[in-house]
Write a protein that holds these residues in place. Sequence first.
Motif: not given
Length: 258
Positions: A111, A114-115, A137, A139, A145
Amino acid sequence: MSASNSNTRGPFHADELRPGDRYELSNGHPIYCLPAGARHAHGNIVGALPLATDPAVESAGIDAGFSPTPHILRAPDIAVGGVPNEPGWIRGAPPLAVEYADTGTDEADLKLKIHELLTAGTEHVWIVRLVGPRRVEVHRPNEPVRTVSSGDVLVADGILKNPVPVDALYDRDKAYQATFQNLLERQGYASLDAVRAEGREEGREEATAQAILHVLAARNLVATDEQKARILACRDPALLDAWLTRAATEASVDALFA
């Protein structure tokens, strides 16, 4: 220390790590990257095929290290775009990043990764789930999402020309099919049928050119080497047909080209 467990800045800079070190950095904290398992490693190679060969893609890499700031170093499983053929870490972030998530994936760090990629400028992060049903998924910055399932396709406008079947990120044969289509388009062909049609047309054109020369020879009309080369090089079916008619009726080779 896991980067997700500390908001304080760690002591390390990306420049202190060398290619081959099994670490990423988040806010200066080292994150140990385990070797990929068999399924994960298979996915990296399979998924890279249709992505790297897309007609719009100029560069791609597996495990390429991106360092948008001195305290961040992230290496997506597959990076599409922004991968120069030169040594060292890459400044910035890839337009498209793909991560395979298998058993043992640290979801908190994923997570955070991804950020950090999206914050650094990545436009699409695709998380390919290897556990459970096939699904990816998607993003994107400032968007919820989305999940794209088996049988559907993924798109990355402005990065990829062609949609990517979800199954092509898992299945070798599907990846080969998408890759083959990409390679055809890179050579200017819309499909394999277009290649076959061109082959048939070229065969017809060559046969017509040879027929012109045979007709001239049968009428004792001698073509120069330059004229022969011009006839054999022609790929205009209508013009070749006109020359064939003239070869049977005109009084000289020069008149053929009038």
